[in-house]
Design an enzyme around this catalytic site. Structure first.
Site, PDB file in Angstrom:
ATOM      1  N   TYR A  93       0.863  -1.181   0.000  1.00 30.15           N
ATOM      2  CA  TYR A  93       0.000   0.000   0.000  1.00 30.15           C
ATOM      3  C   TYR A  93       0.903   1.235   0.000  1.00 30.15           C
ATOM      4  O   TYR A  93       1.484   1.586   1.019  1.00 30.15           O
ATOM      5  CB  TYR A  93      -0.889  -0.081   1.246  1.00 30.15           C
ATOM      6  CG  TYR A  93      -1.888   1.046   1.459  1.00 30.15           C
ATOM      7  CD1 TYR A  93      -2.019   2.124   0.583  1.00 30.15           C
ATOM      8  CD2 TYR A  93      -2.736   1.026   2.560  1.00 30.15           C
ATOM      9  CE1 TYR A  93      -2.945   3.133   0.794  1.00 30.15           C
ATOM     10  CE2 TYR A  93      -3.671   2.038   2.797  1.00 30.15           C
ATOM     11  CZ  TYR A  93      -3.761   3.082   1.907  1.00 30.15           C
ATOM     12  OH  TYR A  93      -4.673   4.082   2.134  1.00 30.15           O
TER      13      TYR A  93
ATOM     14  N   LYS B  28      -1.297  -1.239  -4.217  1.00 25.24           N
ATOM     15  CA  LYS B  28      -2.377  -0.262  -4.041  1.00 25.24           C
ATOM     16  C   LYS B  28      -1.692   1.090  -4.050  1.00 25.24           C
ATOM     17  O   LYS B  28      -0.932   1.413  -3.134  1.00 25.24           O
ATOM     18  CB  LYS B  28      -3.096  -0.516  -2.720  1.00 25.24           C
ATOM     19  CG  LYS B  28      -4.014   0.606  -2.309  1.00 25.24           C
ATOM     20  CD  LYS B  28      -4.861   0.176  -1.123  1.00 25.24           C
ATOM     21  CE  LYS B  28      -5.405   1.311  -0.291  1.00 25.24           C
ATOM     22  NZ  LYS B  28      -5.691   2.554  -0.945  1.00 25.24           N
TER      23      LYS B  28
HETATM   24  C1  LIG Z   1      -5.759   9.938   1.063  1.00 19.04           C
HETATM   25  C2  LIG Z   1      -7.003   9.106   0.922  1.00 19.04           C
HETATM   26  O1  LIG Z   1      -7.746   8.989   1.856  1.00 19.04           O
HETATM   27  N1  LIG Z   1      -7.192   8.540  -0.239  1.00 19.04           N
HETATM   28  C3  LIG Z   1      -8.344   7.687  -0.510  1.00 19.04           C
HETATM   29  C4  LIG Z   1      -9.064   8.129  -1.767  1.00 19.04           C
HETATM   30  O2  LIG Z   1     -10.151   7.283  -1.995  1.00 19.04           O
HETATM   31  C5  LIG Z   1      -9.568   9.562  -1.606  1.00 19.04           C
HETATM   32  O3  LIG Z   1     -10.445   9.647  -0.509  1.00 19.04           O
HETATM   33  C6  LIG Z   1     -10.298  10.025  -2.863  1.00 19.04           C
HETATM   34  O4  LIG Z   1      -9.466   9.867  -3.981  1.00 19.04           O
HETATM   35  C7  LIG Z   1     -10.750  11.476  -2.741  1.00 19.04           C
HETATM   36  O5  LIG Z   1      -9.645  12.341  -2.761  1.00 19.04           O
HETATM   37  C8  LIG Z   1      -7.877   6.242  -0.661  1.00 19.04           C
HETATM   38  O6  LIG Z   1      -6.757   6.151  -1.490  1.00 19.04           O
HETATM   39  C9  LIG Z   1      -7.569   5.701   0.715  1.00 19.04           C
HETATM   40  C10 LIG Z   1      -7.795   4.283   0.834  1.00 19.04           C
HETATM   41  O7  LIG Z   1      -7.915   3.576  -0.124  1.00 19.04           O
HETATM   42  C11 LIG Z   1      -7.886   3.720   2.179  1.00 19.04           C
HETATM   43  O8  LIG Z   1      -8.794   4.067   2.892  1.00 19.04           O
HETATM   44  O9  LIG Z   1      -7.023   2.942   2.541  1.00 19.04           O
END
Ligand SMILES: CC(=O)N[C@@H]([C@@H](O)[C@H](O)[C@H](O)CO)[C@@H](O)CC(=O)C(=O)O
Length: 320
Positions: A143, A173
């Site tokens: 990740y 990821k």
């Molecule tokens: C920094 C962050 O929280 N990034 C999110 C994104 O889904 C993000 O919320 C989205 O792209 C909106 O900016 C995900 O990459 C996080 C994720 O997959 C997780 O919860 O582990």
């Protein structure tokens, strides 16, 4: 060697950890949450105890119980349940990895330790290898989320030769906006059957062009259906429709980002859209403000992202 398994692909919801108003985990809604993802959003893979799930803010015992609940409630409903087992302590990470294997999870993922940090690629891989070895039959995902871990080692470097060191390595990821790094990961590993899971929801279409095989993100909890339409359009090479869908999703994310967007706000939006109470986040995060929720709701309505039938103002900018 990990047992051969169906490749993790398509959308993976980074699950929220529901909490009560008193800050305890609200296990009672997880069954309902699984049904909502499958039936209302068409999302059948989940990523548990990650960033969105406040995994690093939970105790080890809470992380174990949350993982158990998702695996139990997801049985025969979800395709894959991947548990994030990253921790600052190698021992804790190994304990969680072993536990994920015992409860029948489909994979584990690990972030780089972020307080005492690995200072080069080899040290990072040594850490990941030790964790993976604690669950030798489970597919392992790295990740990559450098903005939060502060570990800036490029994913391309980490992947170079990783399968020789970690035989269970199954994919990446990638939660970063560096599409050059992401594309190089794909390009240099194309012959291997890795999963390349992109984690910046607002840029997913660009990553699909670069070879992403799936996506893990917070917005798939409530925009999964919409994002699946984009994936379908991309699959049938209808790039104009795919772009329209991405623009539409971006309009929402761009709007909330300007208001201040993170895990707390994700909890508020998911409560609003699904009707399932996600509760407040745990300190140091603060509950989303009422003003945020009202504005987000108005935007969701204007984009026709809420399936309620009580639109009063019409679809001001509904996307096709
Ligand atoms: C920094 C962050 O929280 N990034 C999110 C994104 O889904 C993000 O919320 C989205 O792209 C909106 O900016 C995900 O990459 C996080 C994720 O997959 C997780 O919860 O582990």
């Amino acid at each position: 060697m990990a047992s051969p398994k169906k490749k993790l692909q398509g959308l993976v919801a980074a699950t929220i950890t529901p909490m009560t108003e008193h800050g305890e985990i609200n296990f009672s809604v997880i069954g309902q949450y699984v049904d909502y993802l499958v039936k209302e959003q068409g999302v059948k893979n989940i990523f548990v105890n990650g960033t969105t799930g406040e995994g690093l803010s939970l105790s080890i015992s809470e992380r174990r119980r949350v993982a158990e609940e998702w695996v139990t409630k997801g049985r025969n409903k979800l395709d894959q349940v991947v548990i994030h087992v990253g921790a600052l302590s190698l021992k804790e990470s190994q304990e969680l990895a072993q536990h994920a294997a015992e409860i029948g999870a489909d994979g584990i993922a690990v972030i780089a330790p972020f307080f005492l940090k690995p200072w080069n690629k080899d040290v990072l891989i040594n850490f990941l290898k030790e964790v993976a070895a604690a669950a030798p039959a489970l597919p392992f995902y790295y990740y990559h989320i450098p903005a939060l871990t502060g570990v800036k080692i490029r994913a391309e470097e980490v992947l170079d030769g990783i399968q020789e060191k970690i035989p269970t390595f199954q994919g990446l990821k990638f939660s970063d906006t560096d599409l050059l790094d992401f594309a190089q990961c794909v390009d240099q590993n194309r012959q291997r059957q890795f999963a390349f899971l992109f984690g910046v929801d607002e840029q997913l279409l660009s990553a699909l062009v670069m070879g992403a095989t799936g996506a893990v993100g917070s917005t798939y909890n409530y925009l999964g259906k919409k994002t699946n339409q984009m994936l379908e359009a991309f699959e049938r090479k209808d790039f104009s429709s795919a772009l329209n869908h991405q623009f539409c999703i971006q309009r929402f994310i761009n709007f909330v980002v300007k208001l201040g967007f993170g895990v707390s706000q994700t909890k508020a939006i998911m409560t609003l859209v699904s009707g399932i109470p996600m509760g407040p986040p745990r300190l140091p995060l603060q509950k989303a403000s009422r003003e945020f929720t009202d504005n987000a709701e108005a935007k969701l309505r204007s984009l026709d992202f809420l399936s309620f039938n009580d639109l009063k103002d019409g679809n001001l900018e509904a996307c096709s």
